[in-house]
Design a protein around this motif. Structure first.
Motif, PDB file in Angstrom:
ATOM      1  N   GLY A   1      81.841  18.810  22.776  1.00  0.00           N
ATOM      2  CA  GLY A   1      80.740  19.630  23.254  1.00  0.00           C
ATOM      3  C   GLY A   1      79.747  19.906  22.133  1.00  0.00           C
ATOM      4  O   GLY A   1      80.041  19.724  20.948  1.00  0.00           O
ATOM      5  N   LYS A   2      78.563  20.360  22.523  1.00  0.00           N
ATOM      6  CA  LYS A   2      77.459  20.529  21.567  1.00  0.00           C
ATOM      7  C   LYS A   2      77.760  21.546  20.477  1.00  0.00           C
ATOM      8  O   LYS A   2      77.451  21.306  19.297  1.00  0.00           O
ATOM      9  CB  LYS A   2      76.186  20.935  22.312  1.00  0.00           C
ATOM     10  CG  LYS A   2      74.954  21.059  21.413  1.00  0.00           C
ATOM     11  CD  LYS A   2      73.731  21.491  22.208  1.00  0.00           C
ATOM     12  CE  LYS A   2      73.859  22.932  22.697  1.00  0.00           C
ATOM     13  NZ  LYS A   2      72.651  23.399  23.404  1.00  0.00           N
ATOM     14  N   GLU A   3      78.346  22.670  20.816  1.00  0.00           N
ATOM     15  CA  GLU A   3      78.524  23.741  19.835  1.00  0.00           C
ATOM     16  C   GLU A   3      79.454  23.328  18.693  1.00  0.00           C
ATOM     17  O   GLU A   3      79.161  23.556  17.517  1.00  0.00           O
ATOM     18  CB  GLU A   3      79.055  25.014  20.520  1.00  0.00           C
ATOM     19  CG  GLU A   3      78.101  25.613  21.547  1.00  0.00           C
ATOM     20  CD  GLU A   3      76.713  25.884  21.008  1.00  0.00           C
ATOM     21  OE1 GLU A   3      76.607  26.327  19.848  1.00  0.00           O
ATOM     22  OE2 GLU A   3      75.734  25.639  21.739  1.00  0.00           O
ATOM     23  N   LYS A   4      80.565  22.711  19.032  1.00  0.00           N
ATOM     24  CA  LYS A   4      81.517  22.289  17.999  1.00  0.00           C
ATOM     25  C   LYS A   4      80.930  21.166  17.135  1.00  0.00           C
ATOM     26  O   LYS A   4      81.129  21.148  15.922  1.00  0.00           O
ATOM     27  CB  LYS A   4      82.837  21.846  18.632  1.00  0.00           C
ATOM     28  CG  LYS A   4      83.687  23.003  19.147  1.00  0.00           C
ATOM     29  CD  LYS A   4      85.040  22.520  19.633  1.00  0.00           C
ATOM     30  CE  LYS A   4      85.914  23.693  20.063  1.00  0.00           C
ATOM     31  NZ  LYS A   4      87.250  23.248  20.519  1.00  0.00           N
ATOM     32  N   LEU A   5      80.219  20.251  17.772  1.00  0.00           N
ATOM     33  CA  LEU A   5      79.592  19.178  17.016  1.00  0.00           C
ATOM     34  C   LEU A   5      78.522  19.734  16.085  1.00  0.00           C
ATOM     35  O   LEU A   5      78.368  19.279  14.951  1.00  0.00           O
ATOM     36  CB  LEU A   5      78.985  18.135  17.955  1.00  0.00           C
ATOM     37  CG  LEU A   5      79.967  17.212  18.678  1.00  0.00           C
ATOM     38  CD1 LEU A   5      79.221  16.310  19.661  1.00  0.00           C
ATOM     39  CD2 LEU A   5      80.767  16.359  17.703  1.00  0.00           C
ATOM     40  N   LEU A   6      77.796  20.740  16.558  1.00  0.00           N
ATOM     41  CA  LEU A   6      76.755  21.364  15.736  1.00  0.00           C
ATOM     42  C   LEU A   6      77.372  22.040  14.510  1.00  0.00           C
ATOM     43  O   LEU A   6      76.841  21.930  13.395  1.00  0.00           O
ATOM     44  CB  LEU A   6      75.968  22.377  16.555  1.00  0.00           C
ATOM     45  CG  LEU A   6      74.844  23.111  15.818  1.00  0.00           C
ATOM     46  CD1 LEU A   6      73.788  22.123  15.326  1.00  0.00           C
ATOM     47  CD2 LEU A   6      74.203  24.170  16.726  1.00  0.00           C
ATOM     48  N   GLU A   7      78.485  22.712  14.693  1.00  0.00           N
ATOM     49  CA  GLU A   7      79.170  23.356  13.564  1.00  0.00           C
ATOM     50  C   GLU A   7      79.615  22.320  12.535  1.00  0.00           C
ATOM     51  O   GLU A   7      79.469  22.523  11.323  1.00  0.00           O
ATOM     52  CB  GLU A   7      80.380  24.153  14.062  1.00  0.00           C
ATOM     53  CG  GLU A   7      80.015  25.415  14.822  1.00  0.00           C
ATOM     54  CD  GLU A   7      81.227  26.122  15.399  1.00  0.00           C
ATOM     55  OE1 GLU A   7      82.358  25.619  15.218  1.00  0.00           O
ATOM     56  OE2 GLU A   7      81.051  27.170  16.038  1.00  0.00           O
ATOM     57  N   ASN A   8      80.140  21.207  13.015  1.00  0.00           N
ATOM     58  CA  ASN A   8      80.557  20.137  12.106  1.00  0.00           C
ATOM     59  C   ASN A   8      79.357  19.500  11.411  1.00  0.00           C
ATOM     60  O   ASN A   8      79.400  19.194  10.217  1.00  0.00           O
ATOM     61  CB  ASN A   8      81.350  19.067  12.865  1.00  0.00           C
ATOM     62  CG  ASN A   8      82.778  19.496  13.151  1.00  0.00           C
ATOM     63  OD1 ASN A   8      83.220  20.567  12.738  1.00  0.00           O
ATOM     64  ND2 ASN A   8      83.514  18.665  13.862  1.00  0.00           N
ATOM     65  N   TYR A   9      78.279  19.312  12.173  1.00  0.00           N
ATOM     66  CA  TYR A   9      77.043  18.749  11.615  1.00  0.00           C
ATOM     67  C   TYR A   9      76.534  19.631  10.476  1.00  0.00           C
ATOM     68  O   TYR A   9      76.192  19.139   9.391  1.00  0.00           O
ATOM     69  CB  TYR A   9      75.992  18.648  12.720  1.00  0.00           C
ATOM     70  CG  TYR A   9      74.587  18.367  12.227  1.00  0.00           C
ATOM     71  CD1 TYR A   9      74.123  17.055  12.095  1.00  0.00           C
ATOM     72  CD2 TYR A   9      73.717  19.412  11.894  1.00  0.00           C
ATOM     73  CE1 TYR A   9      72.839  16.794  11.639  1.00  0.00           C
ATOM     74  CE2 TYR A   9      72.439  19.157  11.428  1.00  0.00           C
ATOM     75  CZ  TYR A   9      72.003  17.857  11.307  1.00  0.00           C
ATOM     76  OH  TYR A   9      70.726  17.606  10.840  1.00  0.00           O
ATOM     77  N   GLU A  10      76.492  20.923  10.722  1.00  0.00           N
ATOM     78  CA  GLU A  10      75.961  21.852   9.717  1.00  0.00           C
ATOM     79  C   GLU A  10      76.841  21.894   8.470  1.00  0.00           C
ATOM     80  O   GLU A  10      76.341  21.989   7.347  1.00  0.00           O
ATOM     81  CB  GLU A  10      75.804  23.247  10.324  1.00  0.00           C
ATOM     82  CG  GLU A  10      74.674  23.307  11.349  1.00  0.00           C
ATOM     83  CD  GLU A  10      74.560  24.655  12.042  1.00  0.00           C
ATOM     84  OE1 GLU A  10      75.543  25.432  11.996  1.00  0.00           O
ATOM     85  OE2 GLU A  10      73.503  24.929  12.634  1.00  0.00           O
ATOM     86  N   ALA A  11      78.153  21.796   8.668  1.00  0.00           N
ATOM     87  CA  ALA A  11      79.066  21.791   7.522  1.00  0.00           C
ATOM     88  C   ALA A  11      78.852  20.548   6.674  1.00  0.00           C
ATOM     89  O   ALA A  11      78.789  20.622   5.432  1.00  0.00           O
ATOM     90  CB  ALA A  11      80.515  21.858   8.009  1.00  0.00           C
ATOM     91  N   LEU A  12      78.728  19.403   7.328  1.00  0.00           N
ATOM     92  CA  LEU A  12      78.530  18.150   6.588  1.00  0.00           C
ATOM     93  C   LEU A  12      77.174  18.126   5.894  1.00  0.00           C
ATOM     94  O   LEU A  12      77.079  17.813   4.700  1.00  0.00           O
ATOM     95  CB  LEU A  12      78.650  16.953   7.533  1.00  0.00           C
ATOM     96  CG  LEU A  12      78.343  15.592   6.891  1.00  0.00           C
ATOM     97  CD1 LEU A  12      79.352  15.273   5.793  1.00  0.00           C
ATOM     98  CD2 LEU A  12      78.327  14.491   7.931  1.00  0.00           C
ATOM     99  N   MET A  13      76.108  18.447   6.615  1.00  0.00           N
ATOM    100  CA  MET A  13      74.779  18.414   6.026  1.00  0.00           C
ATOM    101  C   MET A  13      74.662  19.411   4.875  1.00  0.00           C
ATOM    102  O   MET A  13      74.032  19.120   3.851  1.00  0.00           O
ATOM    103  CB  MET A  13      73.716  18.705   7.086  1.00  0.00           C
ATOM    104  CG  MET A  13      73.501  17.579   8.077  1.00  0.00           C
ATOM    105  SD  MET A  13      72.979  16.015   7.327  1.00  0.00           S
ATOM    106  CE  MET A  13      71.390  16.483   6.638  1.00  0.00           C
TER     107      MET A  13
END
Length: 228
Positions: free
Chosen positions: A181-193
């Protein structure tokens, strides 16, 4: 090269000339993940550095808040108490010289991460030419050469990923599954970036993050507005 019908249909939905806002782009990736399996979501980051120069290398690790969705098989090469500790901590395979010999003689590589203790690096060095090209060689910078094998195993199982430049100054990292889902992917995206930006070399000049693209296993690239 001929593309499949499903790929062609997805390509019609994604505007290749558009920079999607991050949340919109992630949602589009999810919506177009129509394969019969749970597709991985991968981030591709192009950096404005020259990896041929040692002072412009970008490499590190980050624990994704929601993991990668992938079951990670861990091999620990250790002896004695540390081997026992690794087994208790949940390593999938534990061994010393005998497992190094197995890798040498059988080209056995049924694991995703290799962790070792510093005293075993001499032994592990025998298989560096096998592990290195596969990205499996233990390295202190990635936390896979350590005496704290329990923490190393826990981090990997929890979703620790390594990011590093390839020869074309790009970074490729899986940030989860379409089912997240979008929220979990967004959290992972922000951590990586956040980790990649923090790792900016002092020698890097000009625009650091050139472009960011998200794609699923069977999908097309979706360009993201990284500056947002």
């Amino acid at each position: 090269m001929n593309k499949g019908k499903r790929y062609t249909e997805i390509a019609k939905i994604v505007d290749k000339s558009k920079l999607y806002e991050v949340e919109e782009g992630l949602q589009l990736a999810i919506d177009t993940a129509k394969a019969k399996f749970d597709e991985s979501v991968e981030l591709h980051i192009r950096l404005g550095v020259d990896g041929r120069n040692a002072d412009q290398q970008v490499r590190g690790v980050v624990v994704l808040p929601n993991g990668t969705g992938k079951t990670v098989k861990v091999l620990v090469i250790a002896r004695g108490d540390k081997a026992d500790e690794a087994a208790k901590a949940g390593a999938d395979y534990v061994g010393a010289e005998e497992i190094v010999s197995k890798i040498q003689s059988e080209n056995w590589l049924d694991f995703d991460v290799c962790i070792t203790t510093p005293d075993m690096m001499g032994v592990v060095g025998r298989i560096a030419r096998v592990l290195g090209p596969k990205g499996l060689m233990p390295n202190p910078k990635s936390g896979t050469v350590t005496m704290d094998v329990t923490k190393a195993i826990a981090d990997v199982k929890a979703g620790k990923v390594e990011y590093r430049l390839d020869k074309t100054n790009n970074i490729h990292v899986i940030i989860g599954k379409a089912s997240f889902g979008k929220e979990k992917l967004l959290e992972n995206y922000e951590a990586l970036m956040g980790a990649v930006i923090k790792a900016k070399p002092a020698a890097a000049k000009g625009q650091y993050v050139k472009n960011v693209t998200v794609s699923t296993s069977m999908g097309v690239g979706i360009k993201l507005n990284a500056r947002s």
